[in-house]
Design an enzyme around this catalytic site. Structure first.
Site, PDB file in Angstrom:
ATOM      1  N   GLN A   1       2.543   5.821   8.527  1.00  0.00           N
ATOM      2  CA  GLN A   1       1.515   4.865   8.126  1.00  0.00           C
ATOM      3  C   GLN A   1       0.414   4.723   9.165  1.00  0.00           C
ATOM      4  O   GLN A   1       0.659   4.552  10.354  1.00  0.00           O
ATOM      5  CB  GLN A   1       2.169   3.513   7.832  1.00  0.00           C
ATOM      6  CG  GLN A   1       3.107   3.601   6.636  1.00  0.00           C
ATOM      7  CD  GLN A   1       3.748   2.293   6.229  1.00  0.00           C
ATOM      8  OE1 GLN A   1       4.961   2.276   6.023  1.00  0.00           O
ATOM      9  NE2 GLN A   1       2.981   1.222   6.112  1.00  0.00           N
TER      10      GLN A   1
ATOM     11  N   CYS B   1       0.801  -1.225   0.000  1.00  0.00           N
ATOM     12  CA  CYS B   1       0.000   0.000   0.000  1.00  0.00           C
ATOM     13  C   CYS B   1       0.839   1.283   0.000  1.00  0.00           C
ATOM     14  O   CYS B   1       0.445   2.270  -0.614  1.00  0.00           O
ATOM     15  CB  CYS B   1      -0.962  -0.011   1.184  1.00  0.00           C
ATOM     16  SG  CYS B   1      -0.184  -0.400   2.735  1.00  0.00           S
TER      17      CYS B   1
ATOM     18  N   HIS C   1      -2.181   6.467   4.297  1.00  0.00           N
ATOM     19  CA  HIS C   1      -0.735   6.510   4.529  1.00  0.00           C
ATOM     20  C   HIS C   1      -0.170   7.806   3.946  1.00  0.00           C
ATOM     21  O   HIS C   1      -0.560   8.232   2.852  1.00  0.00           O
ATOM     22  CB  HIS C   1      -0.051   5.319   3.868  1.00  0.00           C
ATOM     23  CG  HIS C   1      -0.285   4.017   4.592  1.00  0.00           C
ATOM     24  ND1 HIS C   1      -0.936   3.925   5.791  1.00  0.00           N
ATOM     25  CD2 HIS C   1       0.094   2.746   4.282  1.00  0.00           C
ATOM     26  CE1 HIS C   1      -0.970   2.661   6.187  1.00  0.00           C
ATOM     27  NE2 HIS C   1      -0.356   1.921   5.288  1.00  0.00           N
TER      28      HIS C   1
ATOM     29  N   ARG D   1       5.000   3.695  11.847  1.00  0.00           N
ATOM     30  CA  ARG D   1       3.571   3.639  12.178  1.00  0.00           C
ATOM     31  C   ARG D   1       3.250   4.838  13.063  1.00  0.00           C
ATOM     32  O   ARG D   1       3.957   5.103  14.042  1.00  0.00           O
ATOM     33  CB  ARG D   1       3.249   2.350  12.931  1.00  0.00           C
ATOM     34  CG  ARG D   1       1.770   2.171  13.216  1.00  0.00           C
ATOM     35  CD  ARG D   1       0.976   1.703  12.026  1.00  0.00           C
ATOM     36  NE  ARG D   1       1.376   0.370  11.603  1.00  0.00           N
ATOM     37  CZ  ARG D   1       1.161  -0.112  10.374  1.00  0.00           C
ATOM     38  NH1 ARG D   1       0.565   0.618   9.462  1.00  0.00           N
ATOM     39  NH2 ARG D   1       1.563  -1.323  10.057  1.00  0.00           N
TER      40      ARG D   1
END
Ligand code: HSE
Length: 374
Positions: free
Chosen positions: A164, A137, A278, A271
């Site tokens: 993300q 992704c 994202h 993260r």
């Protein structure tokens, strides 16, 4: 009624349900005969499609799968491992459209991102490739944003440093972020309501809550609320995470670049506590000094979903964020400027919904391409 018998596996997960929504919105079910399969609930009632009730088939039943023209799976790599090779060895020659990473780097597969690599996809289909796989992704959203630069062959190397969203990790992680936020909120509510409480005391209480043994960290293992986690997935080679490793190999495969033409793409994947979409700050070394207007033109003209955001505070904060982009097909690209490192050094910030362009949409469009080819 078409003769395209298409099986859907994993249609209730995060990617699968976004895929179902998009297919309903675009009336894609009108062109196919769908079959819904489940790894755990065969025989149960499936979704209602175009007014028709469905019953779930067994996603592990190879005889059942052999009958299908196409299988679309959002079930994950474990399912692909368990079923794909046996099915092929049993002579199945249908199209396998997969969101999982398991088959991405096989020579027998093509990566899907048709606004960027439609010609590679068409060539692969012409040559008989039947395994069509969605890319990672972050790679997909980065290439949807900056594909114009890669296609104009002006990129010497790229360094995507990512931010993300928790939904990239899965539904339970979304819940855990919200639980963590709730826990932090509850711990500090009284002090926040008390005008006499000092910031030092509030900060101390919040920090204690984050590190307390009761803090809900079953899935992440660490706080993500009030924190960032600069490691995603397992370690591949010394010090590089799997998410970071994918950036270079998948970008080059997706663009159809040979080992000799390959572009170095590497950065740090992080993260953060955003829910969906994202984001990534991408540093690019250009092959030569190119004026910013030309850069903007290359980025914006790649396809219709690029939303170029002017590099000013107001436009950036209102349009170039996960909150602004989530749930839309827009790929926002902004903060585009030359870095003080030199005239060939460019920075850009890309935000894209990783469940849409990062996962479901390329699969949906691949199915459509196959159906239209007949
Ligand atoms: N690996 C991604 C993430 C999910 O953890 O955010 C989509 O490839």
């Amino acid at each position: 009624m078409s003769e395209k018998l298409v099986g859907f596996v994993g249609y209730r997960g995060m990617v699968g349900s976004v895929l179902m929504d998009r297919m309903q919105q675009e009336s894609d079910f009108a062109g196919i005969d769908p079959v819904f399969l489940s790894t755990s609930q065969a025989g149960a009632v499936g979704p209602v499609i175009e007014g028709q009730e469905t019953v779930l088939a067994d996603a592990y039943d190879l005889d059942q799968l052999q009958r299908l023209d196409t299988i679309v799976t959002c079930q994950g790599s474990d399912y692909t491992q368990r079923v794909h090779d046996s099915l092929r060895q049993g002579g199945w020659n249908g199209y396998w459209i997969d969101a999982a990473s398991e088959l991405r780097m096989q020579d027998s597969s093509i990566l899907l991102l048709d606004p960027i690599n439609r010609s590679q996809i068409d060539q692969a289909l012409d040559s008989g490739i039947k395994d069509l796989i969605g890319a990672n992704c972050t790679v997909s959203t980065m290439l949807m944003g900056l594909g114009g630069l890669f296609k104009n062959d002006v990129v010497e190397w790229a360094q995507p440093d990512t931010y993300q969203a928790v939904s990239g990790a899965g539904a339970v992680y979304v819940k855990e972020l919200l639980q963590q936020m709730q826990t932090l909120g509850q711990a500090t509510t009284e002090m926040l309501d008390d005008p006499a409480a000092s910031l030092a005391d509030i900060d101390k209480k919040a920090s204690q809550t984050l590190t307390s043994s009761d803090f809900p960290i079953n899935n992440f293992g660490y706080p993500i609320a009030g924190n960032i986690l600069p490691w995603i997935d397992s370690e591949v080679t010394a010090g590089q995470s799997r998410e970071e490793w994918k950036a270079e190999v998948e970008t080059n495969k997706l663009l159809g670049l040979s080992a000799l033409q390959a572009i170095a793409v590497d950065g740090t994947c992080v993260r953060v506590g955003s829910l969906r979409s994202h984001a990534q700050a991408v540093t690019i070394k250009l092959k030569q000094d190119i004026p910013l207007e030309q850069i903007e033109q290359m980025i914006s003209s790649a396809h219709e979903w690029v939303k170029f955001v002017p590099n000013n505070r107001e436009a950036t904060l209102s349009q170039l964020t996960p909150v602004a982009v989530s749930g839309t097909l827009d790929i926002a690209v902004g903060r585009v400027r030359k870095l003080s490192l030199g005239p060939e050094y460019l920075t850009a910030f890309v935000v894209g919904d990783q469940l849409l362009w990062g996962a479901a949409e390329p699969l949906r469009r691949a199915l459509k391409i196959i159906v239209e080819r007949g």
